[in-house]
Design an enzyme around this catalytic site. Structure first.
Site, PDB file in Angstrom:
ATOM      1  N   HIS A 156       0.947  -1.287   0.030  1.00 52.62           N
ATOM      2  CA  HIS A 156      -0.020  -0.089   0.224  1.00 52.62           C
ATOM      3  C   HIS A 156       1.017   1.335  -0.114  1.00 52.62           C
ATOM      4  O   HIS A 156       0.473   2.060  -0.447  1.00 52.62           O
ATOM      5  CB  HIS A 156      -1.036   0.073   0.909  1.00 52.62           C
ATOM      6  CG  HIS A 156      -0.464   0.374   2.448  1.00 52.62           C
ATOM      7  ND1 HIS A 156       0.000  -0.585   3.370  1.00 52.62           N
ATOM      8  CD2 HIS A 156      -0.569   1.540   3.181  1.00 52.62           C
ATOM      9  CE1 HIS A 156       0.417   0.213   4.458  1.00 52.62           C
ATOM     10  NE2 HIS A 156       0.024   1.380   4.243  1.00 52.62           N
ATOM     11  N   LYS A 211       0.494   5.471  -2.085  1.00 49.03           N
ATOM     12  CA  LYS A 211       0.541   6.890  -1.416  1.00 49.03           C
ATOM     13  C   LYS A 211       0.748   8.064  -2.466  1.00 49.03           C
ATOM     14  O   LYS A 211       1.779   7.781  -3.154  1.00 49.03           O
ATOM     15  CB  LYS A 211       1.637   6.986  -0.120  1.00 49.03           C
ATOM     16  CG  LYS A 211       0.870   5.990   1.264  1.00 49.03           C
ATOM     17  CD  LYS A 211       1.885   6.022   2.088  1.00 49.03           C
ATOM     18  CE  LYS A 211       1.607   4.928   3.413  1.00 49.03           C
ATOM     19  NZ  LYS A 211       0.617   5.332   4.085  1.00 49.03           N
ATOM     20  N   HIS A 220       7.760  -2.276   2.421  1.00 51.61           N
ATOM     21  CA  HIS A 220       7.506  -0.661   2.356  1.00 51.61           C
ATOM     22  C   HIS A 220       8.895   0.141   2.088  1.00 51.61           C
ATOM     23  O   HIS A 220       8.811   0.920   1.151  1.00 51.61           O
ATOM     24  CB  HIS A 220       6.554  -0.116   3.399  1.00 51.61           C
ATOM     25  CG  HIS A 220       5.460  -0.845   3.753  1.00 51.61           C
ATOM     26  ND1 HIS A 220       4.645  -1.363   2.714  1.00 51.61           N
ATOM     27  CD2 HIS A 220       4.776  -1.165   4.929  1.00 51.61           C
ATOM     28  CE1 HIS A 220       3.582  -2.020   3.355  1.00 51.61           C
ATOM     29  NE2 HIS A 220       3.543  -2.026   4.590  1.00 51.61           N
TER      30      HIS A 220
END
Ligand code: BG6
Length: 484
Positions: free
Chosen positions: A178, A182, A240
């Protein structure tokens, strides 16, 4: 500034794990917001699939409650919620058995985009993929969306890739990270490759070092069982932070298309040096506001799992040789602050003499909160009294610069789910990328196990353990402040 919304093609999105936490907290609210903007066309449908024997009505009531819990009241007018929920359906299904598959097949419409979201434990990926084919629920170009964790090491990631590819083509598999959805993460690419200004300086000749910080104030409460088996390295760095590092370090792709971008990211991961133990600092928080420590919260008094990690990483290629990338992330820190800072070298010679101090250009890309970009430049301190230099920020908060309310900046899940429907894999991890990231991560974790390393304690609400500060101090550098 009002952004232009281009509706996506009509779709049927099936969410396996449709009653689970992610569906309630992220997926349904994201789809609702896209519905509100008109991007999700009115004939598109969301089909929750899970084991519970719900009716459509039961499921809609449950999803209504989820929207109420996770969206502000003003942003969910009753009329819009009602219209949205009419697009929501449910099928009770057994992921490892036979029940429910005929019903699902009957619901699927040919001629619309099909997407299947696996919001379930990875052990169910195989059984689900197999049944989707066996029961002919999936059309030729159906898409599969899978969530992290994608494996817990190279071996399990390979196995998962193999399982999925036994039934689907890589071009159909959307592995979600995810962070790639962003707003500011994509802005990283826009800043680098949309401007002439930065790219000529983006190398070891001009950059002193890079810092990537993802600081969180939350702890592991409620997710202790999962987290204690993962730790910050597996939970945050392997995915991430690695993705952020790739976007900063990669060569310009020839086009902004899925394989061109992912090929370049893969080259970065493959260029990472192994990380020796002295370049890593790990920590575990000792108490939070309620006086609970990490160990209390995970219920494992002997746990050697880190809730904080800092690493010094080297990218061995022409562009970055000798430039350290310092990464840190942790739970229960002083503030929620995620940013990337590119710290440029000192000017080669100071015409103003030595007593004007040390001044450096720093480009900071703020991911959250307050998405934006800040460039520190050196100017003359105003007023008489000779030439004294000061650093001032050229600061751009996207919210202000674009006139957008921060709420209008789409949530990562909104963007990523719409990309799945559009069939655009650019912001999703390819199988070889995930495997390369594990191949780099595995020996680091194995080293801790072999040596019996334990994380150092740090206070909740601090900036992490002392060892993390030392990692930079010993090289005459310091971390950027984490500001409460
Ligand atoms: C998740 C991790 O992937 O990302 C969590 O599993 C972490 O532990 C979260 O809290 C952070 O995401 P964000 O978007 O809040 O920075």
């Amino acid at each position: 500034m009002v952004s232009r919304v281009i509706p996506v093609d009509e779709f049927d999105l099936v969410i396996f794990g449709g009653t689970g936490d992610l569906a309630r907290r992220k997926i349904l609210p994201a789809l609702f917001r896209r519905f509100q903007t008109g991007q999700m066309t009115k004939d598109s449908r969301i089909i929750g699939a899970a084991r519970s024997g719900y009716s459509n009505e039961d499921y809609r009531a449950e999803m209504k409650a989820a929207l109420e819990e996770f969206l502000e009241k003003e942003s969910r007018p009753a009329r819009e919620v009602k219209a949205f929920l009419e697009r929501v359906h449910y099928v009770s299904i057994d992921a490892t058995g036979k029940s429910g598959w005929k019903e699902l097949k009957a619901l699927m419409r040919p001629g619309v985009v099909q997407a299947f979201y696996f919001s379930v434990a990875p052990s169910l990926f195989g059984p689900l993929a197999e049944r989707l084919q066996e029961w002919k629920c999936a059309l030729k170009d159906a898409r599969l969306v899978v969530e992290k964790p994608f494996g817990r090491d190279l071996e399990t990631a390979r196995q998962l890739n193999k399982t999925l590819r036994d039934y689907f083509d890589e071009s159909q598999i959307y592995r979600i990270d995810h962070y790639l959805g962003k707003e500011t993460v994509q802005n990283l690419m826009a800043v680098r490759f949309g401007n002439m200004l930065f790219e000529p300086l983006w190398n070891s000749q001009h950059v002193d070092h890079v810092q990537i910080t993802v600081a969180e104030t939350v702890g592991v409460n409620g997710r202790g069982a999962y987290y204690d088996k993962s730790g910050a390295m597996r939970d945050m760095v392997q995915n991430h932070l690695m993705q952020l590092l790739c976007l900063i370090a990669m060569e310009p792709p020839s086009r902004f298309d899925p394989d061109a971008v992912r090929d370049e990211k893969l080259k970065v991961i493959r260029a990472l040096d192994p990380v020796p133990a002295e370049n890593i600092a790990r920590g575990q928080y000792v108490s939070d506001d309620a006086g609970e420590s990490y160990l209390d919260q995970v219920g494992n008094p002997d746990s050697a799992t880190e809730s904080f990690i800092a690493l010094k990483i080297q990218v061995s290629n022409w562009r970055w040789a000798g430039v350290p990338f310092y990464l840190r992330t942790g739970k229960k820190l002083k503030a929620r602050q995620s940013e990337i800072a590119i710290v440029f070298k000192d000017a080669p010679h100071s015409i103003f003499g030595q007593d004007v101090g040390r001044h450096r250009n720093i480009l900071t890309i703020r991911l959250q909160p307050n998405e934006g970009i800040n460039l520190r430049v050196t100017i003359k301190e105003p007023g008489p009294g000779g030439m004294r230099l000061v650093d001032v920020p050229l600061d751009m908060t996207f919210k202000e610069a674009l006139g957008a309310e921060s709420d209008d900046i789409a949530d990562a899940y909104e963007r990523l789910i719409m990309d799945v429907i559009r069939g655009n894999q650019t912001l999703f991890m390819r199988g070889d990328e995930v495997e390369a990231a594990w191949a780099w991560t595995d020996p680091i974790i194995a080293g801790w196990k072999e040596r019996g390393d334990r994380p150092s304690p740090y206070d909740s609400g601090s900036t992490g353990p002392e060892d993390a500060a030392i990692l930079l101090h010993r090289e005459g550098r310091k971390w950027r402040e984490i500001r409460a």
